[in-house]
Design an enzyme around this catalytic site. Structure first.
Site, mmCIF file in Angstrom:
data_model
loop_
_atom_site.group_PDB
_atom_site.id
_atom_site.type_symbol
_atom_site.label_atom_id
_atom_site.label_comp_id
_atom_site.label_asym_id
_atom_site.label_seq_id
_atom_site.Cartn_x
_atom_site.Cartn_y
_atom_site.Cartn_z
ATOM 1 N N ASN A 11 16.724 9.931 77.706
ATOM 2 C CA ASN A 11 16.984 10.315 78.947
ATOM 3 C C ASN A 11 18.403 11.215 78.786
ATOM 4 O O ASN A 11 19.461 10.497 78.642
ATOM 5 C CB ASN A 11 17.283 9.209 79.818
ATOM 6 N N LYS A 13 19.870 12.784 80.997
ATOM 7 C CA LYS A 13 20.599 12.877 82.035
ATOM 8 C C LYS A 13 21.241 14.425 82.557
ATOM 9 O O LYS A 13 20.406 15.235 81.984
ATOM 10 C CB LYS A 13 21.883 12.024 82.055
ATOM 11 N N HIS A 100 15.824 5.346 88.339
ATOM 12 C CA HIS A 100 16.924 5.033 87.354
ATOM 13 C C HIS A 100 17.910 4.401 88.194
ATOM 14 O O HIS A 100 18.305 5.087 89.268
ATOM 15 C CB HIS A 100 17.460 6.195 86.596
ATOM 16 N N GLU A 102 21.218 5.448 88.177
ATOM 17 C CA GLU A 102 22.120 6.407 88.700
ATOM 18 C C GLU A 102 21.252 7.115 90.059
ATOM 19 O O GLU A 102 21.953 7.602 90.774
ATOM 20 C CB GLU A 102 22.116 7.388 87.742
ATOM 21 N N GLU A 170 17.013 -1.942 82.314
ATOM 22 C CA GLU A 170 18.377 -1.366 82.194
ATOM 23 C C GLU A 170 19.438 -2.040 82.873
ATOM 24 O O GLU A 170 19.790 -1.666 84.160
ATOM 25 C CB GLU A 170 18.223 0.043 82.462
ATOM 26 N N GLY A 176 25.843 3.262 79.527
ATOM 27 C CA GLY A 176 26.981 4.198 79.326
ATOM 28 C C GLY A 176 28.189 3.644 78.937
ATOM 29 O O GLY A 176 29.408 4.156 79.028
ATOM 30 N N SER A 215 23.122 1.697 76.457
ATOM 31 C CA SER A 215 24.021 1.613 75.081
ATOM 32 C C SER A 215 23.113 1.157 73.877
ATOM 33 O O SER A 215 23.579 0.563 73.137
ATOM 34 C CB SER A 215 25.205 0.575 74.989
HETATM 35 P P1 PGA Z 1 23.000 4.689 77.657
HETATM 36 O O1 PGA Z 1 21.954 5.393 79.115
HETATM 37 O O2 PGA Z 1 22.020 4.778 76.630
HETATM 38 O O3 PGA Z 1 23.918 6.089 77.558
HETATM 39 O O4 PGA Z 1 23.653 3.533 78.122
HETATM 40 C C1 PGA Z 1 20.719 4.614 79.283
HETATM 41 C C2 PGA Z 1 20.057 5.166 80.329
HETATM 42 O O5 PGA Z 1 20.789 5.129 81.328
HETATM 43 O O6 PGA Z 1 18.806 5.352 80.470
#
Ligand code: PGA
Length: 253
Positions: A11, A13, A100, A102, A170, A176, A215
């Site tokens: 992803n 983003k 997601h 976000e 997640e 992140g 992560s």
């Molecule tokens: P990350 O993001 O691997 O940077 O923690 C995962 C995600 O939000 O899909």
């Protein structure tokens, strides 16, 4: 137990200009080709909308699939700034991520909206990755399993099958942040999700992939994916570097 083929999904983003996206996609495609056609996992990259055509061209013939990061519920119409599932499909996408955290946080997306998006995507012939996960406050309040069950029930599209639907667990506190769920913490939730899925879709649940996200890196991917109910990863930061993303895929062997 049905063998589930791991899915390694990147992803991206809101990252990368055209040159970055092309280089990243070409690098992943090249590495994927050297792994051979019989590599025992699927790979997917989800770039920002504007990079989709370039990425589709860059990964052509490599076995790497392409997905969108979100979509609208409608096929077309007066929805300024939105992109429909049909447009993603037409641009060469196989998948779309919906729900997601976000999107849920930045855009106030509810379970009902996520479900409607997922159903629109399935109707357009896309496969969906439905994201769920608890916040740190919810985990600390002992609500982890409740929250994930509620989001799963509210967001799972009608018609979900092992072929067209993937769940991504997640934990919001791990996204992140560099804080990764321990394999035991993740497996506990994945098992609860699969058990809840059994009530919703019956035997199909056994074949449905449940990805871990938050992560994930080459250094922690193998022990996470070794867990019984973890069937791959949804990867943010580490999907922006060819060697890290490929390293995670190698950990799925
Ligand atoms: P990350 O993001 O691997 O940077 O923690 C995962 C995600 O939000 O899909």
């Amino acid at each position: 137990m049905t063998a589930r083929r791991p899915l390694i999904a990147g992803n991206w983003k809101m990252n990368g200009l055209a040159a970055d996206g092309r280089a990243l996609a070409s690098g992943v495609a090249e590495q994927r080709k050297t792994m051979g056609a019989d590599a025992p996992f699927d790979m997917l990259v989800c770039p920002p909308y504007v990079l989709i055509p370039a990425v589709v061209a860059a990964v052509a013939g490599s076995g790497v699939e392409v997905g969108g990061q979100d979509c609208h519920t409608a096929e077309k119409g007066a929805h300024t700034g939105d992109v429909s599932p049909a447009m993603l499909k037409d641009a060469g996408c196989d998948y779309v991520i919906v729900g997601h955290s976000e999107r849920r946080t930045d855009h106030g997306e509810t379970d009902a909206l996520v479900k409607a998006k997922a159903e629109a995507a399935l109707a357009a012939g896309l496969k969906v990755i439905v994201c769920i996960g608890e916040t740190l406050a919810e985990r600390e309040a002992g609500l982890t399993l409740d929250v994930n069950r509620r989001q799963l029930n509210g967001s799972l599209p009608a018609g979900a099958s092992a072929e067209n639907c993937v769940i991504a667990y997640e934990p919001v506190w791990a996204i992140g942040t560099g804080k990764v769920a321990t394999p035991e913490q993740a497996q506990e939730v994945h098992a609860a999700i699969r058990s809840e899925l059994k009530g919703l879709v019956g035997g199909v649940a056994e074949g449905m992939r449940i990805l871990y996200g938050g992560s994930m890196k080459p250094g922690n991917a193998a022990e996470l994916m070794a867990q019984t109910d973890i069937d791959g990863g949804l990867i943010g930061g580490a999907a922006l570097k060819v060697e890290d993303f490929i390293g995670i895929a190698e950990a799925a062997r």
